[in-house]
Design a protein around this motif. Structure first.
Motif, PDB file in Angstrom:
ATOM      1  N   VAL A   1       0.823  -1.206   0.000  1.00  0.00           N
ATOM      2  CA  VAL A   1       0.000   0.000   0.000  1.00  0.00           C
ATOM      3  C   VAL A   1       0.866   1.270   0.000  1.00  0.00           C
ATOM      4  O   VAL A   1       0.615   2.227   0.723  1.00  0.00           O
ATOM      5  CB  VAL A   1      -0.986  -0.019   1.191  1.00  0.00           C
ATOM      6  CG1 VAL A   1      -2.105   0.995   0.983  1.00  0.00           C
ATOM      7  CG2 VAL A   1      -1.612  -1.402   1.362  1.00  0.00           C
ATOM      8  N   GLY A   2       1.901   1.282  -0.826  1.00  0.00           N
ATOM      9  CA  GLY A   2       2.654   2.503  -1.072  1.00  0.00           C
ATOM     10  C   GLY A   2       3.885   2.729  -0.224  1.00  0.00           C
ATOM     11  O   GLY A   2       4.061   2.133   0.837  1.00  0.00           O
ATOM     12  N   ASP A   3       4.755   3.591  -0.725  1.00  0.00           N
ATOM     13  CA  ASP A   3       6.037   3.942  -0.103  1.00  0.00           C
ATOM     14  C   ASP A   3       6.883   2.694   0.175  1.00  0.00           C
ATOM     15  O   ASP A   3       7.486   2.552   1.238  1.00  0.00           O
ATOM     16  CB  ASP A   3       5.814   4.736   1.194  1.00  0.00           C
ATOM     17  CG  ASP A   3       5.383   6.171   0.919  1.00  0.00           C
ATOM     18  OD1 ASP A   3       5.209   6.522  -0.259  1.00  0.00           O
ATOM     19  OD2 ASP A   3       5.215   6.937   1.891  1.00  0.00           O
ATOM     20  N   ILE A   4       6.916   1.822  -0.801  1.00  0.00           N
ATOM     21  CA  ILE A   4       7.736   0.611  -0.687  1.00  0.00           C
ATOM     22  C   ILE A   4       9.205   0.990  -0.899  1.00  0.00           C
ATOM     23  O   ILE A   4      10.072   0.584  -0.123  1.00  0.00           O
ATOM     24  CB  ILE A   4       7.286  -0.457  -1.708  1.00  0.00           C
ATOM     25  CG1 ILE A   4       5.788  -0.748  -1.552  1.00  0.00           C
ATOM     26  CG2 ILE A   4       8.123  -1.722  -1.547  1.00  0.00           C
ATOM     27  CD1 ILE A   4       5.352  -1.105  -0.141  1.00  0.00           C
ATOM     28  N   ILE A   5       9.477   1.757  -1.931  1.00  0.00           N
ATOM     29  CA  ILE A   5      10.824   2.288  -2.178  1.00  0.00           C
ATOM     30  C   ILE A   5      10.794   3.793  -1.927  1.00  0.00           C
ATOM     31  O   ILE A   5       9.937   4.505  -2.455  1.00  0.00           O
ATOM     32  CB  ILE A   5      11.283   1.983  -3.615  1.00  0.00           C
ATOM     33  CG1 ILE A   5      11.333   0.467  -3.842  1.00  0.00           C
ATOM     34  CG2 ILE A   5      12.641   2.614  -3.894  1.00  0.00           C
ATOM     35  CD1 ILE A   5      11.654   0.054  -5.261  1.00  0.00           C
ATOM     36  N   ASP A   6      11.716   4.274  -1.129  1.00  0.00           N
ATOM     37  CA  ASP A   6      11.751   5.689  -0.757  1.00  0.00           C
ATOM     38  C   ASP A   6      12.599   6.468  -1.758  1.00  0.00           C
ATOM     39  O   ASP A   6      13.782   6.713  -1.542  1.00  0.00           O
ATOM     40  CB  ASP A   6      12.307   5.842   0.664  1.00  0.00           C
ATOM     41  CG  ASP A   6      12.035   7.221   1.244  1.00  0.00           C
ATOM     42  OD1 ASP A   6      11.903   8.172   0.449  1.00  0.00           O
ATOM     43  OD2 ASP A   6      11.949   7.338   2.478  1.00  0.00           O
ATOM     44  N   LEU A   7      11.959   6.865  -2.858  1.00  0.00           N
ATOM     45  CA  LEU A   7      12.673   7.597  -3.898  1.00  0.00           C
ATOM     46  C   LEU A   7      13.075   8.991  -3.430  1.00  0.00           C
ATOM     47  O   LEU A   7      14.032   9.566  -3.943  1.00  0.00           O
ATOM     48  CB  LEU A   7      11.809   7.682  -5.158  1.00  0.00           C
ATOM     49  CG  LEU A   7      11.457   6.334  -5.811  1.00  0.00           C
ATOM     50  CD1 LEU A   7      10.551   6.541  -7.019  1.00  0.00           C
ATOM     51  CD2 LEU A   7      12.712   5.577  -6.207  1.00  0.00           C
ATOM     52  N   TRP A   8      12.372   9.547  -2.451  1.00  0.00           N
ATOM     53  CA  TRP A   8      12.757  10.844  -1.904  1.00  0.00           C
ATOM     54  C   TRP A   8      14.122  10.750  -1.232  1.00  0.00           C
ATOM     55  O   TRP A   8      14.993  11.587  -1.443  1.00  0.00           O
ATOM     56  CB  TRP A   8      11.718  11.319  -0.877  1.00  0.00           C
ATOM     57  CG  TRP A   8      10.401  11.725  -1.441  1.00  0.00           C
ATOM     58  CD1 TRP A   8       9.950  11.529  -2.722  1.00  0.00           C
ATOM     59  CD2 TRP A   8       9.352  12.401  -0.748  1.00  0.00           C
ATOM     60  NE1 TRP A   8       8.680  12.016  -2.868  1.00  0.00           N
ATOM     61  CE2 TRP A   8       8.283  12.566  -1.671  1.00  0.00           C
ATOM     62  CE3 TRP A   8       9.186  12.854   0.565  1.00  0.00           C
ATOM     63  CZ2 TRP A   8       7.078  13.181  -1.301  1.00  0.00           C
ATOM     64  CZ3 TRP A   8       7.994  13.473   0.916  1.00  0.00           C
ATOM     65  CH2 TRP A   8       6.964  13.636  -0.009  1.00  0.00           C
ATOM     66  N   SER A   9      14.295   9.719  -0.406  1.00  0.00           N
ATOM     67  CA  SER A   9      15.574   9.538   0.280  1.00  0.00           C
ATOM     68  C   SER A   9      16.695   9.244  -0.705  1.00  0.00           C
ATOM     69  O   SER A   9      17.810   9.770  -0.581  1.00  0.00           O
ATOM     70  CB  SER A   9      15.473   8.405   1.304  1.00  0.00           C
ATOM     71  OG  SER A   9      14.631   8.763   2.376  1.00  0.00           O
ATOM     72  N   LEU A  10      16.405   8.385  -1.700  1.00  0.00           N
ATOM     73  CA  LEU A  10      17.426   8.006  -2.671  1.00  0.00           C
ATOM     74  C   LEU A  10      17.856   9.200  -3.520  1.00  0.00           C
ATOM     75  O   LEU A  10      19.001   9.267  -3.965  1.00  0.00           O
ATOM     76  CB  LEU A  10      16.903   6.879  -3.559  1.00  0.00           C
ATOM     77  CG  LEU A  10      16.771   5.510  -2.888  1.00  0.00           C
ATOM     78  CD1 LEU A  10      16.047   4.526  -3.808  1.00  0.00           C
ATOM     79  CD2 LEU A  10      18.143   4.959  -2.494  1.00  0.00           C
TER      80      LEU A  10
END
Length: 273
Positions: free
Chosen positions: A41-50
């Motif tokens: 249900v979302g935010d599986i990979i944290d592209l913001w942090s990456l």
């Protein structure tokens, strides 16, 4: 190794690529729990942090590998992107084989009840005008996670079980509690508009089960602070499970068969090795 089989599991806010992701607990959970359907249900990979800083240890690869192995073995995996992996939303019309992409998804339980899964960032305009983690006010969510990270290390050195200091501190902030309440009401109202029996969200890192008249609100929590998920048994009962070395389920069973169903304690899980 003993494995528990569930009809459905809802997981969200894993935040792979973030140094605060509790991969040790999540790997243990995924190895000891299987499901016919796994809804992310979302935010599986944290592209913001990456985007800000590359952080991708081997344990994060192991999570991806394990999920794909479960998909290949027959688990139906449904991926609903969140705000931290929102760029994935542009691909929802494509077929990725073992992993289905959806903006939202309605699941029907064994007892015939309809549960809408939606990440929850869609309700941010109701909760606040900025990113949701502004709910902790001037303290700052990132600073809370920084404190939580060092507290966790300190607990390990003392041979003490995991306990989320960040969650405790947020519970003491009035703005946070008010924002969580607004979010919950927004999700419940959305469920009524969609003519479903229940709604599962993530996003706010606050696991809970709330019955509001005919609507059941469920938040599956996260793997940054709380290490929780929602699971459906084969009779349609729903549990909010915590998976840390405290080895307890932190919430109640719901059958969804009637509004007046009683809430019961769930069975404790095995200790993390």
């Amino acid at each position: 190794m003993s494995v528990t089989h569930h009809r459905t599991i809802w997981l969200s806010d894993i935040h792979l690529g973030n140094k605060d992701c509790k991969t040790d607990y999540l790997l243990d959970f995924l190895n000891k729990n299987k499901a016919d359907t796994l809804i992310l249900v979302g935010d599986i990979i944290d592209l913001w942090s990456l985007k800000n800083k590359h952080y991708w240890p081997e344990s994060h690869n192991q999570i991806i590998k394990l999920l794909l192995e479960q998909a290949s073995a027959g688990t139906r995996i449904i991926y609903i992107p969140g705000n931290h992996d929102s760029s994935v939303r542009k691909f929802v019309q494509y077929n990725f084989g073992h992993v289905e992409l959806h903006d939202t998804y309605i699941h029907t339980t064994a007892s015939g009840k309809r549960i809408l899964a939606i990440h929850g960032d869609q309700f941010d305009s109701v909760v606040c005008h900025n990113r949701f983690h502004a709910m902790v006010g001037d303290v700052g969510y990132d600073f809370l996670l920084f404190i939580n990270r060092w507290w966790h290390l300190f607990q390990k050195l003392r041979n003490k079980p995991y306990w989320s200091l960040a969650t405790y501190l947020k519970s003491k902030v009035d703005k946070a509690n008010q924002a969580i309440e607004r979010f919950t009401h927004a999700a419940i109202n959305h469920a009524r508009q969609q003519d479903v029996d229940a709604i599962v969200c993530g996003h706010i890192h606050h696991p809970s089960i709330v019955q509001d008249k005919e609507i059941l609100y469920l938040n599956d929590g996260d793997w940054i602070e709380n290490c929780t998920c929602i699971a459906e048994a084969f009779d349609g009962g729903l549990s909010l499970i915590s998976w840390t070395d405290r080895c307890q389920e932190i919430a109640r069973n719901h059958s969804l068969k009637m509004v007046s169903d009683s809430v019961t304690a769930s069975v404790s899980k095995d200790r993390v090795a």
